[in-house]
Design a protein around this motif. Structure first.
Motif, PDB file in Angstrom:
ATOM      1  N   ALA A  43      -0.157  -6.001  11.451  1.00 22.41           N
ATOM      2  CA  ALA A  43      -0.783  -6.599  12.635  1.00 22.41           C
ATOM      3  C   ALA A  43       0.171  -6.564  13.827  1.00 22.41           C
ATOM      4  O   ALA A  43      -0.231  -6.255  14.959  1.00 22.41           O
ATOM      5  N   ILE A  83       0.878  -7.284   5.701  1.00 17.57           N
ATOM      6  CA  ILE A  83      -0.251  -7.334   6.636  1.00 17.57           C
ATOM      7  C   ILE A  83       0.186  -7.992   7.954  1.00 17.57           C
ATOM      8  O   ILE A  83      -0.286  -7.615   9.031  1.00 17.57           O
ATOM      9  N   GLU A 126     -10.846  -3.753  14.676  1.00 17.35           N
ATOM     10  CA  GLU A 126      -9.465  -3.535  14.254  1.00 17.35           C
ATOM     11  C   GLU A 126      -9.051  -4.674  13.325  1.00 17.35           C
ATOM     12  O   GLU A 126      -9.599  -5.780  13.415  1.00 17.35           O
ATOM     13  N   ILE A 127      -8.054  -4.418  12.503  1.00 15.06           N
ATOM     14  CA  ILE A 127      -7.520  -5.480  11.646  1.00 15.06           C
ATOM     15  C   ILE A 127      -7.083  -6.675  12.501  1.00 15.06           C
ATOM     16  O   ILE A 127      -7.277  -7.826  12.123  1.00 15.06           O
ATOM     17  N   ILE A 128      -6.529  -6.381  13.674  1.00 22.48           N
ATOM     18  CA  ILE A 128      -6.066  -7.477  14.535  1.00 22.48           C
ATOM     19  C   ILE A 128      -7.204  -8.197  15.250  1.00 22.48           C
ATOM     20  O   ILE A 128      -6.974  -9.153  15.976  1.00 22.48           O
ATOM     21  N   SER A 149       0.319  -3.018  15.066  1.00 23.22           N
ATOM     22  CA  SER A 149      -0.962  -2.703  15.706  1.00 23.22           C
ATOM     23  C   SER A 149      -1.016  -3.303  17.111  1.00 23.22           C
ATOM     24  O   SER A 149      -1.431  -2.648  18.074  1.00 23.22           O
ATOM     25  N   ARG A 150      -0.588  -4.560  17.221  1.00 24.97           N
ATOM     26  CA  ARG A 150      -0.579  -5.218  18.543  1.00 24.97           C
ATOM     27  C   ARG A 150       0.368  -4.510  19.502  1.00 24.97           C
ATOM     28  O   ARG A 150       0.089  -4.373  20.684  1.00 24.97           O
ATOM     29  N   GLN A 157      -6.848 -11.919   7.903  1.00 28.65           N
ATOM     30  CA  GLN A 157      -5.974 -10.782   7.577  1.00 28.65           C
ATOM     31  C   GLN A 157      -5.319 -10.994   6.210  1.00 28.65           C
ATOM     32  O   GLN A 157      -5.202 -10.053   5.416  1.00 28.65           O
ATOM     33  N   LYS A 189      -8.576   3.435  19.552  1.00 27.52           N
ATOM     34  CA  LYS A 189      -8.700   2.996  18.161  1.00 27.52           C
ATOM     35  C   LYS A 189      -7.308   3.001  17.556  1.00 27.52           C
ATOM     36  O   LYS A 189      -6.441   3.765  17.991  1.00 27.52           O
TER      37      LYS A 189
END
Lengths: 138, 138
Positions: free
Chosen positions: B65, B61, A48-50, B68-69, A57, B79
């Protein structure tokens, strides 16, 4: 011992190498339907990007912008699609795809909607040279 | 006079507001199939990531992030899909979607592969509260 970065075998099979950037390996999808590049951060185990550190990043978005500009400059697309999906290939990779209102999948996303037919060898070489000759990659 | 940011009418129709972040308006797709958030940079006229200034890209970005977190923490997905497509709605927007190996579209991308059925009002409220109660958004 830390795991070493290795390009996922599926990505290795579907693409050819373009250039090593600071964070990512830049590869091209071997698909004649649309100009389709993929950034793969050389960080072993990232999904994942994280999973990337904050500085990584930040570098990733710089490289996404670089590759977007490269596609925009060379191919004058109607739209650029940027996507990190990874449902099939778990290794973190970012698709950057030049889209045209006349391409085979428009306006749908490409995945599942274009045939993945490889370039003829001479066309692959021309495509690669066009990218590598860009000032943006020098 | 500079153009003012207004959420695209199609995004306004398909989503509900979650929170204003530093760069982006965070909205939720009104789709019960999967937890599906969208970041919309409040930059009038932006269509591509490269239409943003470098500092805005760096902030984007950071917010990708963060969201996403948020999805990872709250929903423990298998995913996370992150995508800026924009073939249909030209206003720059970034999908961040929690995907599960048991969801309706897996392993395909969601676009065109899940029914966009709205939440029941009480479920939308519960989803929104769950996001807003996260420490990550405070």
């Amino acid at each position: 011992m830390p795991e070493r970065f290795v390009l996922h075998p599926q990505l290795a099979a579907d693409t050819f190498a373009v250039k090593e950037l600071s964070l990512c390996r830049l590869v091209a999808m071997n698909c004649r339907a649309v100009p389709w590049l993929i950034l793969v951060p050389r960080i072993a185990g990232a999904r994942e990007i994280i999973d990337l550190a904050a500085a990584e990043q930040q570098q990733l978005i710089i490289e996404i912008a670089l590759v977007s500009r490269l596609l925009q400059t060379e191919f004058k697309p109607d739209k650029i699609n940027v996507a990190a999906l990874g449902n099939v290939v778990p290794q973190l990779h970012v698709h950057i795809i030049a889209r045209f209102t006349h391409d085979a999948a428009w306006p749908k996303p490409v995945w599942g909607n274009v045939n993945i037919e490889p370039y003829k060898p001479e066309d692959a070489e021309a495509f690669l040279n066009r990218l590598l000759n860009s000032k943006l990659l020098s």
